[in-house]
Each structure stands twice: as structure tokens, then as C-alpha cells.
Design an enzyme around this catalytic site. Structure first.
Site, PDB file in Angstrom:
ATOM      1  N   ASN A 255       7.796  -0.508  13.750  1.00  0.00           N
ATOM      2  CA  ASN A 255       9.009  -0.094  14.411  1.00  0.00           C
ATOM      3  C   ASN A 255       9.383   1.235  13.362  1.00  0.00           C
ATOM      4  O   ASN A 255      10.738   1.270  13.477  1.00  0.00           O
ATOM      5  CB  ASN A 255      10.218  -1.225  14.513  1.00  0.00           C
ATOM      6  CG  ASN A 255      10.320  -1.762  13.140  1.00  0.00           C
ATOM      7  OD1 ASN A 255       9.743  -1.571  12.298  1.00  0.00           O
ATOM      8  ND2 ASN A 255      11.597  -2.308  12.880  1.00  0.00           N
TER       9      ASN A 255
ATOM     10  N   LEU B 178       0.673  -1.137  -0.108  1.00  0.00           N
ATOM     11  CA  LEU B 178      -0.079   0.005  -0.082  1.00  0.00           C
ATOM     12  C   LEU B 178       1.141   1.238  -0.189  1.00  0.00           C
ATOM     13  O   LEU B 178       1.983   1.456   0.914  1.00  0.00           O
ATOM     14  CB  LEU B 178      -0.793  -0.136   1.129  1.00  0.00           C
ATOM     15  CG  LEU B 178      -2.086  -0.796   1.475  1.00  0.00           C
ATOM     16  CD1 LEU B 178      -2.669  -0.880   2.577  1.00  0.00           C
ATOM     17  CD2 LEU B 178      -2.995  -0.697   0.250  1.00  0.00           C
ATOM     18  N   ASP B 179       0.392   2.309  -0.900  1.00  0.00           N
ATOM     19  CA  ASP B 179       1.073   3.384  -0.597  1.00  0.00           C
ATOM     20  C   ASP B 179       0.441   4.346   0.327  1.00  0.00           C
ATOM     21  O   ASP B 179      -0.642   4.658   0.193  1.00  0.00           O
ATOM     22  CB  ASP B 179       1.107   4.419  -2.024  1.00  0.00           C
ATOM     23  CG  ASP B 179       1.801   5.491  -2.125  1.00  0.00           C
ATOM     24  OD1 ASP B 179       2.467   5.885  -1.129  1.00  0.00           O
ATOM     25  OD2 ASP B 179       1.861   6.134  -3.162  1.00  0.00           O
TER      26      ASP B 179
ATOM     27  N   TYR C 247      20.053   1.875  15.283  1.00  0.00           N
ATOM     28  CA  TYR C 247      20.464   0.480  14.652  1.00  0.00           C
ATOM     29  C   TYR C 247      20.829  -0.560  15.681  1.00  0.00           C
ATOM     30  O   TYR C 247      21.327  -0.019  16.721  1.00  0.00           O
ATOM     31  CB  TYR C 247      21.121   0.334  13.366  1.00  0.00           C
ATOM     32  CG  TYR C 247      20.588   1.024  12.241  1.00  0.00           C
ATOM     33  CD1 TYR C 247      19.550   0.877  11.767  1.00  0.00           C
ATOM     34  CD2 TYR C 247      21.253   2.414  11.937  1.00  0.00           C
ATOM     35  CE1 TYR C 247      18.947   1.716  10.660  1.00  0.00           C
ATOM     36  CE2 TYR C 247      20.637   3.026  10.621  1.00  0.00           C
ATOM     37  CZ  TYR C 247      19.563   2.470  10.367  1.00  0.00           C
ATOM     38  OH  TYR C 247      18.930   3.248   9.001  1.00  0.00           O
TER      39      TYR C 247
ATOM     40  N   ASP D 163      18.541  -5.950  18.285  1.00  0.00           N
ATOM     41  CA  ASP D 163      17.128  -6.014  17.267  1.00  0.00           C
ATOM     42  C   ASP D 163      16.238  -7.112  17.908  1.00  0.00           C
ATOM     43  O   ASP D 163      15.014  -7.212  17.939  1.00  0.00           O
ATOM     44  CB  ASP D 163      17.583  -6.167  16.128  1.00  0.00           C
ATOM     45  CG  ASP D 163      17.853  -4.804  15.328  1.00  0.00           C
ATOM     46  OD1 ASP D 163      17.349  -3.913  15.629  1.00  0.00           O
ATOM     47  OD2 ASP D 163      18.782  -4.961  14.466  1.00  0.00           O
TER      48      ASP D 163
ATOM     49  N   ARG E  95       2.416  10.759  10.601  1.00  0.00           N
ATOM     50  CA  ARG E  95       2.119  11.237   9.254  1.00  0.00           C
ATOM     51  C   ARG E  95       1.523  10.286   8.358  1.00  0.00           C
ATOM     52  O   ARG E  95       1.120  10.710   7.367  1.00  0.00           O
ATOM     53  CB  ARG E  95       3.649  11.448   8.929  1.00  0.00           C
ATOM     54  CG  ARG E  95       4.176  12.784   9.837  1.00  0.00           C
ATOM     55  CD  ARG E  95       5.520  13.389   8.787  1.00  0.00           C
ATOM     56  NE  ARG E  95       6.439  12.297   8.386  1.00  0.00           N
ATOM     57  CZ  ARG E  95       7.597  12.023   9.028  1.00  0.00           C
ATOM     58  NH1 ARG E  95       7.605  12.709  10.318  1.00  0.00           N
ATOM     59  NH2 ARG E  95       8.486  10.942   8.887  1.00  0.00           N
TER      60      ARG E  95
END
Length: 395
Positions: A94, A70-71, A137, A167, A102
């Protein structure tokens, strides 16, 4: 087969490891996970290493999911997403702080659409605090969490662990967060926002080391492979390395006798901590004994006397390790064109509601039409979304 999370719908809007790993754990245990990706796919799909055109990085974190593209910058994409939110029990992301708002799935919007939805938001440093806007990261979190400073030789540099520890630990914490959110919803009838920070997630690993530092009674740092408070460590065998840990008095007595030094046990009994203070002298004789034997011979001799030990294994060794094979810890998942990838399987063994058999990682947008049809979209409307590139596929 009914698994523990059967009947739970999870919406994943995530990339790389922490978010996808969280959702993979839920999928392994029966949840229906719909992975929402941008039209060109999440970044993990292009991550190395790649085998026959497929990312093994992606395969290790995304099995047993359905994928839709999906855009979310388009109004039509947001409209579809909101319909998916309306049917979800859990939403996991995440994306960095501010990005969900937004793109139309900030918690206020999620709660407005579906008050029962649990939203798990994973970020590097959480939603509050002076670092909340920082991107992180794995290596950044290892460095800032104390892990790197505590890893390596005493006279060496701080060391980043080979696996993506931060992670994956965060992914586990996030999966637990999702389940706790669902449990709370059973009592309150309402979903909630759960703020999962990668740095926060690493703190349980510090355990008593944090207490020592806070109390000012020491500064935990690198000590290599030897425990500073007891006798254990890595020792060279004739064909590799073994880890030996004769920690209890009974083990130390057996270990001392096996190496022909029963007086070591007598000294330790008379002076608690003697073996730690005399480690260098004892080590020299232990190394002489281990070097003359293979890893298997060292382990067999020590295990026969009840002394805790184990061989140092490479990742390649684990592929054929009999314990790994017996437990099914490593599993094969199909990719495409008959290619298979060996990946870590579900870690938990539930007797009555076992994890389901691992499925393959989904192709990019593979289930878009199927998911849209389940939302009630007609074939014509689905074609229009493709034509308008809302799903990234023109008809």
C-alpha cells in the site's frame, strides 16, 4: 492443520492498516506471509496506543507473520527482495503510486522476475484518474466517499466513524483481490496487477443510496439512528441505550401489543407508512416505556415477542460479551515479556479448512536470518548483509 490458504506465499511490503490487514486475513487462513520492512520498521510499529512498549495498533494488524528488514534503497536490498519475489505467489503493497517502481518492485519488474506472481497495489485513489497522486488516510476517504456526510444527526455536522472503516474495508477488498488473482492464475498460469483504491473500495457500501442520487430522486444524507423509510432507532433505557427495529408487519403487531397500543398495528395496516409519519408521537410513548426498564429488560421483553432489538454496547462491553466469547471473535495474542493483547480474531468460519490459531505479531526483523537462510544465503553472506546495514543490523 490445513487451512484454505495453506501453501500460498505472500510478500507484504506495507504499512499502517489496509495492506497489513489484507495480509493478516491471508495469514489467518494459512498463507505464509513475509513482512518486508525498512530497517527502522514500518510506521505502524510506532503508532498509538502503546501498551508496555508494544503498539496495540500494530498487534491488531500483523499477527501470524514473519518479519524481515531490508534497506530497499540499496542494491543489495533490492537483490534480496527480487529473490523473495521469485518465490512469492502474491505481493501486497500500500505504498503510494510510483514508490514501488523506485524501490524495485513495480509490477513490470515483478512480472519480469516472476510471471506467476499476483501483485495487489493498494492506494488511496487507484492508479488512474485526477486524484491518483494524492495521498489518503482513512478520514480523507470517509470524508470523500459519502460516509461522513451520511453519518450523524440530521441537523448536525458530518461525522467520521470511530473505527478506521475505510482502511479495514479496503483491507478486506484487497484480501479478496489476492484470492481472485490466484483463482485467475489457476486458469491462465499468469499473475496480474490488481489495482485497489480505497475510495473505490467504499462504493459498495453506498448500495442503493448511489442509485437514488444518480437518478435525481433524492439526496441521501444524515438521518441519525432512525431509518427514514421504516420504524427503527435508538431509545434510552434506564442504564443505557437499545436499538429497536420492529420492521415487519408481524413484529410491528407484537411491538404495538407489548406497549399497550394495538391500534398502532391497525393504523399501519390501514395506512402503510403511518408509523413513519407519526414517528415523533409514537417515539414519545416508546421512550416512556424503555426509560422505565434496564437494557437487559427491554431486550428480553422484545426478543421474547420476536421483535428485533439489541443493546448499544461499548467496546469494553464486547470484551466480556457472551456471544463474542462463544464465537471466539476476540482473541489474545502474546506480545513480549508475557504481555498479551486482545485483538479481533478471524471473522470467517470455514468448516473443513478453518483459520489457524492466531500467532503473535513479529518483532522487528525477527525472521531476517531465517528467511535469508531459506533463500540459500550462507552464514557469512548473512553476516555481511548485517555488517553493511542492508538489514539494518550491524554485526
Amino acid at each position: 492443520m490445513i487451512s484454505a490458504m495453506s501453501g500460498v506465499r505472500v510478500l507484504e511490503i506495507a504499512h499502517y492498516i489496509a495492506g497489513p490487514q489484507c495480509c493478516q486475513i491471508l495469514a489467518d487462513h494459512g498463507a505464509e506471509v513475509i513482512k518486508v520492512e525498512p530497517p527502522d520498521g514500518e510506521m505502524g510499529r510506532r503508532a498509538q496506543p502503546v501498551h508496555d512498549g508494544d503498539s496495540l495498533y500494530f498487534a491488531a494488524n500483523n499477527r501470524t507473520k514473519r518479519a524481515i528488514t531490508l534497506d530497499l534503497r540499496s542494491e543489495q536490498g533490492k537483490e534480496v527482495l527480487h529473490e523473495l519475489i521469485g518465490r512469492a505467489d502474491v505481493l501486497v503493497t500500500n505504498y503510494a503510486n510510483g514508490v514501488p517502481d523506485r524501490l524495485g518492485f513495480g509490477f513490470d519488474e515483478v512480472h519480469r522476475i516472476n510471471p506467476r506472481a499476483v501483485m495487489v497495489h493498494i492506494t488511496g485513489f487507484g492508479r488512474t484518474g485526477p486524484y491518483s497522486s494524492w495521498v489518503a488516510y482513512d478520514g480523507i476517504i470517509q470524508a470523500m466517499s459519502g460516509l461522513a456526510d451520511m453519518t450523524g444527526e440530521p441537523d448536525g455536522a458530518p461525522t467520521i466513524a470511530g473505527p478506521f472503516v475505510a482502511d479495514n474495508v479496503t483491507g478486506m477488498q484487497a484480501a479478496m483481490a489476492a484470492m481472485l488473482g490466484l483463482l485467475a492464475r489457476e486458469r491462465t498460469g499468469r499473475g496480474q496487477l490488481i489495482d485497489v483504491g480505497m475510495l473505490d473500495s467504499m462504493f459498495p457500501l453506498l448500495a442503493h443510496h448511489l442509485s437514488v442520487a444518480a437518478a435525481g430522486i433524492g439526496e441521501p444524507t444524515r438521518w441519525g439512528s432512525a431509518l427514514p423509510t421504516n420504524y427503527s432507532g435508538l431509545y434510552p433505557a434506564g442504564d443505557g441505550w437499545v436499538y429497536i427495529a420492529p420492521i415487519t408487519p408481524k413484529m410491528w403487531e407484537s411491538f404495538s401489543a407489548l406497549l399497550g397500543h394495538p391500534e398502532w398495528a391497525e393504523q399501519e395496516a390501514a395506512e402503510r407508512g403511518w408509523r413513519v409519519r407519526e414517528r415523533e408521537r409514537i417515539d414519545a410513548q416508546v421512550v416512556e416505556w424503555t426509560r422505565g426498564r434496564t437494557k437487559a429488560e427491554v431486550v428480553a421483553a422484545l426478543q421474547a415477542d420476536g421483535v428485533v432489538c439489541g443493546p448499544v454496547q461499548s467496546v469494553a462491553d464486547l470484551v466480556s460479551d457472551p456471544q463474542v466469547r462463544a464465537r471466539g471473535i476476540a482473541v489474545e495474542v502474546p506480545l513480549r515479556d508475557g504481555v498479551h493483547a486482545t485483538v479481533p480474531g478471524p471473522a470467517l468460519r470455514l468448516a473443513d479448512t478453518p483459520a489457524r490459531s492466531p500467532g503473535r505479531p513479529p518483532g522487528l526483523g525477527e525472521h531476517t536470518d531465517e528467511v535469508l537462510a531459506q533463500l540459500g544465503y550462507s552464514a557469512e553472506r548473512i553476516s555481511a548483509l548485517h555488517r553493511d546495514n542492508v538489514t539494518g543490523r550491524a554485526s
